[in-house]
Design a protein around this motif. Structure first.
Motif, PDB file in Angstrom:
ATOM      1  N   VAL A  69       0.837  -1.203   0.000  1.00  0.00           N
ATOM      2  CA  VAL A  69       0.000   0.000   0.000  1.00  0.00           C
ATOM      3  C   VAL A  69       0.868   1.248   0.000  1.00  0.00           C
ATOM      4  N   ARG A  70       1.902   1.263   0.818  1.00  0.00           N
ATOM      5  CA  ARG A  70       2.791   2.438   0.894  1.00  0.00           C
ATOM      6  C   ARG A  70       3.451   2.695  -0.457  1.00  0.00           C
ATOM      7  N   SER A  71       3.950   1.634  -1.104  1.00  0.00           N
ATOM      8  CA  SER A  71       4.654   1.826  -2.374  1.00  0.00           C
ATOM      9  C   SER A  71       3.713   2.226  -3.505  1.00  0.00           C
ATOM     10  N   ARG A  72       2.456   1.804  -3.450  1.00  0.00           N
ATOM     11  CA  ARG A  72       1.515   2.100  -4.538  1.00  0.00           C
ATOM     12  C   ARG A  72       0.750   3.401  -4.335  1.00  0.00           C
ATOM     13  N   THR A  73       0.552   3.792  -3.067  1.00  0.00           N
ATOM     14  CA  THR A  73      -0.287   4.970  -2.808  1.00  0.00           C
ATOM     15  C   THR A  73       0.446   6.099  -2.101  1.00  0.00           C
ATOM     16  N   GLY A  74       1.551   5.768  -1.425  1.00  0.00           N
ATOM     17  CA  GLY A  74       2.238   6.768  -0.620  1.00  0.00           C
ATOM     18  C   GLY A  74       1.634   6.924   0.764  1.00  0.00           C
ATOM     19  N   ASN A  75       0.572   6.182   1.057  1.00  0.00           N
ATOM     20  CA  ASN A  75      -0.093   6.289   2.351  1.00  0.00           C
ATOM     21  C   ASN A  75       0.257   5.103   3.249  1.00  0.00           C
ATOM     22  N   THR A  76       0.101   5.322   4.535  1.00  0.00           N
ATOM     23  CA  THR A  76       0.311   4.274   5.525  1.00  0.00           C
ATOM     24  C   THR A  76      -0.924   3.383   5.586  1.00  0.00           C
ATOM     25  N   ALA A  77      -0.704   2.094   5.702  1.00  0.00           N
ATOM     26  CA  ALA A  77      -1.819   1.157   5.868  1.00  0.00           C
ATOM     27  C   ALA A  77      -1.914   0.731   7.327  1.00  0.00           C
ATOM     28  N   GLN A  78      -3.120   0.711   7.825  1.00  0.00           N
ATOM     29  CA  GLN A  78      -3.420   0.155   9.139  1.00  0.00           C
ATOM     30  C   GLN A  78      -4.227  -1.111   8.882  1.00  0.00           C
ATOM     31  N   VAL A  79      -3.699  -2.251   9.315  1.00  0.00           N
ATOM     32  CA  VAL A  79      -4.365  -3.526   9.036  1.00  0.00           C
ATOM     33  C   VAL A  79      -4.872  -4.113  10.348  1.00  0.00           C
ATOM     34  N   LEU A  80      -6.178  -4.273  10.429  1.00  0.00           N
ATOM     35  CA  LEU A  80      -6.788  -4.916  11.580  1.00  0.00           C
ATOM     36  C   LEU A  80      -7.013  -6.365  11.195  1.00  0.00           C
ATOM     37  N   VAL A  81      -6.389  -7.279  11.921  1.00  0.00           N
ATOM     38  CA  VAL A  81      -6.463  -8.707  11.603  1.00  0.00           C
ATOM     39  C   VAL A  81      -7.346  -9.412  12.618  1.00  0.00           C
ATOM     40  N   VAL A  82      -8.239 -10.225  12.107  1.00  0.00           N
ATOM     41  CA  VAL A  82      -9.102 -11.018  12.974  1.00  0.00           C
ATOM     42  C   VAL A  82      -9.352 -12.353  12.276  1.00  0.00           C
ATOM     43  N   ASP A  83      -9.422 -13.421  13.065  1.00  0.00           N
ATOM     44  CA  ASP A  83      -9.810 -14.682  12.447  1.00  0.00           C
ATOM     45  C   ASP A  83     -11.334 -14.766  12.487  1.00  0.00           C
ATOM     46  N   ARG A  84     -11.879 -15.791  11.848  1.00  0.00           N
ATOM     47  CA  ARG A  84     -13.332 -15.859  11.738  1.00  0.00           C
ATOM     48  C   ARG A  84     -14.013 -16.033  13.097  1.00  0.00           C
ATOM     49  N   ALA A  85     -13.368 -16.738  14.014  1.00  0.00           N
ATOM     50  CA  ALA A  85     -13.941 -16.881  15.357  1.00  0.00           C
ATOM     51  C   ALA A  85     -13.957 -15.523  16.064  1.00  0.00           C
ATOM     52  N   GLY A  86     -12.895 -14.754  15.890  1.00  0.00           N
ATOM     53  CA  GLY A  86     -12.850 -13.418  16.472  1.00  0.00           C
ATOM     54  C   GLY A  86     -13.912 -12.507  15.881  1.00  0.00           C
ATOM     55  N   LEU A  87     -14.145 -12.643  14.583  1.00  0.00           N
ATOM     56  CA  LEU A  87     -15.197 -11.866  13.934  1.00  0.00           C
ATOM     57  C   LEU A  87     -16.553 -12.228  14.521  1.00  0.00           C
ATOM     58  N   ALA A  88     -16.778 -13.515  14.751  1.00  0.00           N
ATOM     59  CA  ALA A  88     -18.035 -13.958  15.356  1.00  0.00           C
ATOM     60  C   ALA A  88     -18.211 -13.342  16.743  1.00  0.00           C
ATOM     61  N   ARG A  89     -17.127 -13.288  17.514  1.00  0.00           N
ATOM     62  CA  ARG A  89     -17.210 -12.678  18.853  1.00  0.00           C
ATOM     63  C   ARG A  89     -17.514 -11.179  18.754  1.00  0.00           C
ATOM     64  N   MET A  90     -16.901 -10.504  17.781  1.00  0.00           N
ATOM     65  CA  MET A  90     -17.172  -9.074  17.587  1.00  0.00           C
ATOM     66  C   MET A  90     -18.649  -8.844  17.281  1.00  0.00           C
ATOM     67  N   VAL A  91     -19.190  -9.648  16.373  1.00  0.00           N
ATOM     68  CA  VAL A  91     -20.598  -9.504  15.991  1.00  0.00           C
ATOM     69  C   VAL A  91     -21.499  -9.780  17.193  1.00  0.00           C
ATOM     70  N   ALA A  92     -21.214 -10.879  17.909  1.00  0.00           N
ATOM     71  CA  ALA A  92     -22.045 -11.258  19.052  1.00  0.00           C
ATOM     72  C   ALA A  92     -22.034 -10.186  20.136  1.00  0.00           C
ATOM     73  N   ALA A  93     -20.898  -9.505  20.293  1.00  0.00           N
ATOM     74  CA  ALA A  93     -20.769  -8.475  21.322  1.00  0.00           C
ATOM     75  C   ALA A  93     -21.317  -7.122  20.867  1.00  0.00           C
ATOM     76  N   GLY A  94     -21.747  -7.032  19.615  1.00  0.00           N
ATOM     77  CA  GLY A  94     -22.243  -5.748  19.109  1.00  0.00           C
ATOM     78  C   GLY A  94     -21.140  -4.726  18.945  1.00  0.00           C
ATOM     79  N   ASP A  95     -19.937  -5.195  18.642  1.00  0.00           N
ATOM     80  CA  ASP A  95     -18.786  -4.309  18.490  1.00  0.00           C
ATOM     81  C   ASP A  95     -19.076  -3.197  17.476  1.00  0.00           C
TER      82      ASP A  95
END
Length: 142
Positions: A69-95
């Protein structure tokens, strides 16, 4: 001239698909996804990985995404990583972040993030039996 969103789509979509396989999802969110970035906006990416992806694989993909992303756009990338179980917990918690993804996330590669957010257990196959905690049990029903 390409928009910031189009540059990110071109830079990221193919990279993640080639490095993480078809089951990984990468989605753009926040200002770039909404088409409202400033010149110094971070490129915010959600990376949803299957549980079987190792820490080393995950870290390598994230590092490559940030550099790409930095080399193609010049901008910093912020990557939030979650596995599918973590995504399920986020949804269940109303994140609030998961709720915002359902309205403004733009999927660049893999299964659509909005679809994963709406599936039972956030991304598990509908035919996969789960226990009360949303964890898979047994074999998927075919």
């Amino acid at each position: 001239m390409l928009t910031a969103r189009a540059r990110v789509q071109a830079a990221v979509g193919q990279l993640v698909a080639s490095r993480s396989g078809e089951r990984a999802t990468v989605a753009l969110f926040r200002s770039v996804a909404r088409g409202q970035p400033t010149a110094d906006s971070d490129v915010d990416l959600a990376l949803v990985l299957p549980e079987e992806v190792s820490t080393e694989q995950r870290d390598a993909v994230v590092d490559e995404l940030v550099d790409h992303v930095r080399s193609r756009t010049g901008n910093t990338a912020q990557v939030l990583v979650v596995d599918r179980a973590g995504l399920a917990r986020m949804v269940a918690a109303g994140d609030p972040l998961a709720r915002s993804w359902s309205s403004d996330a733009l999927t660049l590669a893999g299964p659509a993030l909005k679809h994963l957010l709406s599936e039972p257990a956030a991304g598990r196959p509908r035919t996969q039996p789960v226990d009360e905690g949303g964890r898979p049990v047994g074999e998927p029903v075919r």
